[in-house]
Design a protein around this motif. Structure first.
Motif, mmCIF file in Angstrom:
data_model
loop_
_atom_site.group_PDB
_atom_site.id
_atom_site.type_symbol
_atom_site.label_atom_id
_atom_site.label_comp_id
_atom_site.label_asym_id
_atom_site.label_seq_id
_atom_site.Cartn_x
_atom_site.Cartn_y
_atom_site.Cartn_z
ATOM 1 N N GLU A 244 0.827 -1.202 0.000
ATOM 2 C CA GLU A 244 0.000 0.000 0.000
ATOM 3 C C GLU A 244 0.863 1.254 0.000
ATOM 4 N N LEU A 245 1.921 1.246 0.782
ATOM 5 C CA LEU A 245 2.820 2.398 0.834
ATOM 6 C C LEU A 245 3.506 2.608 -0.518
ATOM 7 N N LEU A 246 3.974 1.523 -1.118
ATOM 8 C CA LEU A 246 4.620 1.634 -2.422
ATOM 9 C C LEU A 246 3.646 2.156 -3.473
ATOM 10 N N GLU A 247 2.398 1.766 -3.381
ATOM 11 C CA GLU A 247 1.404 2.224 -4.348
ATOM 12 C C GLU A 247 1.132 3.719 -4.179
ATOM 13 N N VAL A 248 1.160 4.206 -2.944
ATOM 14 C CA VAL A 248 1.000 5.649 -2.723
ATOM 15 C C VAL A 248 2.111 6.423 -3.431
ATOM 16 N N LEU A 249 3.328 5.916 -3.337
ATOM 17 C CA LEU A 249 4.451 6.567 -4.011
ATOM 18 C C LEU A 249 4.287 6.510 -5.529
ATOM 19 N N ARG A 250 3.871 5.355 -6.040
ATOM 20 C CA ARG A 250 3.684 5.228 -7.491
ATOM 21 C C ARG A 250 2.629 6.217 -7.998
ATOM 22 N N GLN A 251 1.545 6.322 -7.280
ATOM 23 C CA GLN A 251 0.480 7.238 -7.690
ATOM 24 C C GLN A 251 0.955 8.688 -7.644
ATOM 25 N N ALA A 252 1.715 9.036 -6.620
ATOM 26 C CA ALA A 252 2.231 10.402 -6.522
ATOM 27 C C ALA A 252 3.151 10.709 -7.699
ATOM 28 N N HIS A 253 4.015 9.749 -8.028
ATOM 29 C CA HIS A 253 4.927 9.957 -9.154
ATOM 30 C C HIS A 253 4.145 10.096 -10.461
ATOM 31 N N ALA A 254 3.118 9.271 -10.627
ATOM 32 C CA ALA A 254 2.299 9.352 -11.838
ATOM 33 C C ALA A 254 1.586 10.688 -11.949
ATOM 34 N N GLN A 255 1.351 11.353 -10.822
ATOM 35 C CA GLN A 255 0.680 12.651 -10.809
ATOM 36 C C GLN A 255 1.656 13.824 -10.908
ATOM 37 N N GLY A 256 2.963 13.515 -11.093
ATOM 38 C CA GLY A 256 3.941 14.569 -11.344
ATOM 39 C C GLY A 256 4.829 14.952 -10.183
ATOM 40 N N VAL A 257 4.670 14.278 -9.033
ATOM 41 C CA VAL A 257 5.529 14.593 -7.893
ATOM 42 C C VAL A 257 6.930 14.036 -8.156
ATOM 43 N N VAL A 258 7.951 14.850 -7.918
ATOM 44 C CA VAL A 258 9.330 14.383 -8.041
ATOM 45 C C VAL A 258 9.697 13.664 -6.753
ATOM 46 N N LEU A 259 10.118 12.412 -6.882
ATOM 47 C CA LEU A 259 10.508 11.588 -5.740
ATOM 48 C C LEU A 259 12.005 11.329 -5.816
ATOM 49 N N ALA A 260 12.722 11.719 -4.759
ATOM 50 C CA ALA A 260 14.168 11.531 -4.730
ATOM 51 C C ALA A 260 14.562 10.844 -3.436
ATOM 52 N N ALA A 261 15.753 10.265 -3.432
ATOM 53 C CA ALA A 261 16.199 9.497 -2.268
ATOM 54 C C ALA A 261 17.642 9.799 -1.933
ATOM 55 N N ILE A 262 17.915 9.911 -0.623
ATOM 56 C CA ILE A 262 19.269 9.951 -0.099
ATOM 57 C C ILE A 262 19.352 8.947 1.034
ATOM 58 N N SER A 263 20.548 8.741 1.545
ATOM 59 C CA SER A 263 20.733 7.846 2.681
ATOM 60 C C SER A 263 20.657 8.624 3.981
ATOM 61 N N GLN A 264 20.100 8.011 5.008
ATOM 62 C CA GLN A 264 20.098 8.613 6.332
ATOM 63 C C GLN A 264 21.494 8.628 6.943
ATOM 64 N N CYS A 265 22.381 7.789 6.465
ATOM 65 C CA CYS A 265 23.726 7.695 7.030
ATOM 66 C C CYS A 265 24.557 8.895 6.593
ATOM 67 N N PRO A 266 25.209 9.590 7.515
ATOM 68 C CA PRO A 266 26.000 10.776 7.146
ATOM 69 C C PRO A 266 27.040 10.493 6.074
ATOM 70 N N GLN A 267 27.555 9.264 6.041
ATOM 71 C CA GLN A 267 28.509 8.905 4.992
ATOM 72 C C GLN A 267 27.923 7.829 4.081
ATOM 73 N N GLY A 268 26.598 7.866 3.949
ATOM 74 C CA GLY A 268 25.924 6.860 3.140
ATOM 75 C C GLY A 268 25.824 7.256 1.680
ATOM 76 N N HIS A 269 25.431 6.280 0.885
ATOM 77 C CA HIS A 269 25.332 6.456 -0.563
ATOM 78 C C HIS A 269 24.209 5.565 -1.076
ATOM 79 N N VAL A 270 23.308 6.128 -1.862
ATOM 80 C CA VAL A 270 22.172 5.366 -2.387
ATOM 81 C C VAL A 270 22.594 4.554 -3.605
ATOM 82 N N ASP A 271 22.371 3.257 -3.520
ATOM 83 C CA ASP A 271 22.563 2.342 -4.641
ATOM 84 C C ASP A 271 21.419 1.333 -4.571
ATOM 85 N N PHE A 272 20.344 1.640 -5.271
ATOM 86 C CA PHE A 272 19.121 0.850 -5.146
ATOM 87 C C PHE A 272 19.312 -0.627 -5.477
ATOM 88 N N GLY A 273 20.309 -0.951 -6.295
ATOM 89 C CA GLY A 273 20.454 -2.322 -6.770
ATOM 90 C C GLY A 273 21.102 -3.279 -5.790
#
Length: 328
Positions: A244-273
């Protein structure tokens, strides 16, 4: 790096110039006279400068997007009038946010902009105000590259890679180490250089926490958010088993909201894969901020969305290294 000859000192308020009021320390006018008096006692060589108060003077805890746009307008006007450098005096609470925002709002500006402030007011015992201010002036006199920088506690730092890590020490700010994303800065389109008008943006950052619900996100996104920065766990993971949470994000993106991600870790790095949980989250339309700080990612989203760019173009530019924000 030519020395600055004609400097604009832009005073926005903050602790550096505060004086005691009935309610405690508060921003105060008259700082130009105090600065000139102090300069007569300093040994450093500093550029010739003119002084401007950006009214209303504020405690930086009250910083807003409109204040950033006012700073940009004042800086642009100063440069058009012949200034070859700008020193911004600013409170420390949101100093890193402003340094990051200005880094993107002033892309392509041909002169250096340095921000500084202090943990204690000028005139207080053992204050860091004058060392920070005259250290910044000395750096500008010696030569600072074009772009936005923060000077604090004897160090000149990259404006889009700095964070405030301490609330009670003179070395409050540090440049956050980041993994290298690319060898070259992206070529800047005219649509995002410092002359481009900007508008206010409904923008928010949200840390993922255990127990985050779809209805929480739904309520937030229902407020008209144009850009949402998710602060993910580790390398970019989140609650991938919450359909349900993932679907909320998908719907928001489909409606034009820009969704971006960073890491909470001060020395973190986002690598979704790296993890399946990250891949699931990315499938909703999230774009990676790599190793950007929260301050840099928010400032970048504001500059891009505020320029009136379409969602797809914002996403394309967000993942590029525009001023060194994504590199070591």
């Amino acid at each position: 790096m030519p020395a600055v000859q004609n400097l604009l000192v832009l005073y926005t308020g903050g602790t550096i110039g505060m004086q005691m009021s009935a309610d405690g320390l508060a921003p105060a006018s008259g700082f130009e006279a105090r600065l000139r008096a102090q300069q007569a006692e300093q040994p450093q060589q500093v550029p010739a400068w003119t002084f401007r108060e950006l009214l209303p003077l504020i405690d930086s805890a009250n910083m807003s997007q409109s204040n950033w746009l006012a700073m940009v307008a004042a800086i642009r006007q100063g440069v058009e009038q012949g200034c070859d450098g700008v020193l911004v005096l600013h409170g420390t609470d949101t100093l890193a946010y402003s340094a990051a925002a200005l880094s993107f709002l002033l892309l392509g500006l041909p002169v250096p902009v340095v921000l500084t402030g202090s943990m204690l007011p000028a005139g207080a015992d053992n204050s860091d105000a004058w060392p920070n201010l005259f250290g910044a002036l000395q750096a500008l006199h010696d030569g600072v590259p074009a772009g936005v920088h923060l000077y604090f506690n004897g160090a000149l730092m990259h404006g889009a890679r700095v964070s405030k890590l301490r609330s009670d020490a003179f070395d409050a700010f540090q440049v956050m180490p980041r993994l290298r994303q690319g060898e070259h800065l992206a070529e800047l389109p005219a649509s995002i250089d410092y002359r481009q008008p900007r508008e206010a943006v409904n923008l928010l950052s949200l840390p993922l926490v255990p127990g985050l619900r779809a209805e929480h996100l739904r309520a937030l996104l229902g407020s008209g958010v144009q850009g949402l920065l998710l602060e993910c766990y580790g390398s970019g993971t989140g609650p991938s088993d919450n359909a349900e949470l993932l679907e909320v994000l998908r719907q928001a993106h489909a409606q034009g909201v820009v969704l971006a991600a960073i890491s909470q870790c001060p020395q973190g790095h986002v690598d979704f894969g790296v993890y399946a949980a990250g891949s699931q989250l990315a499938s909703t339309g999230l774009v990676s901020g790599g190793g950007m700080t929260r301050e840099a990612a928010l400032g970048k989203l504001f500059a891009l969305i505020g320029a009136g760019l379409a969602q797809k173009e914002v996403e394309q530019l967000f993942v590029l290294d525009l001023c060194g924000e994504r590199s070591e």
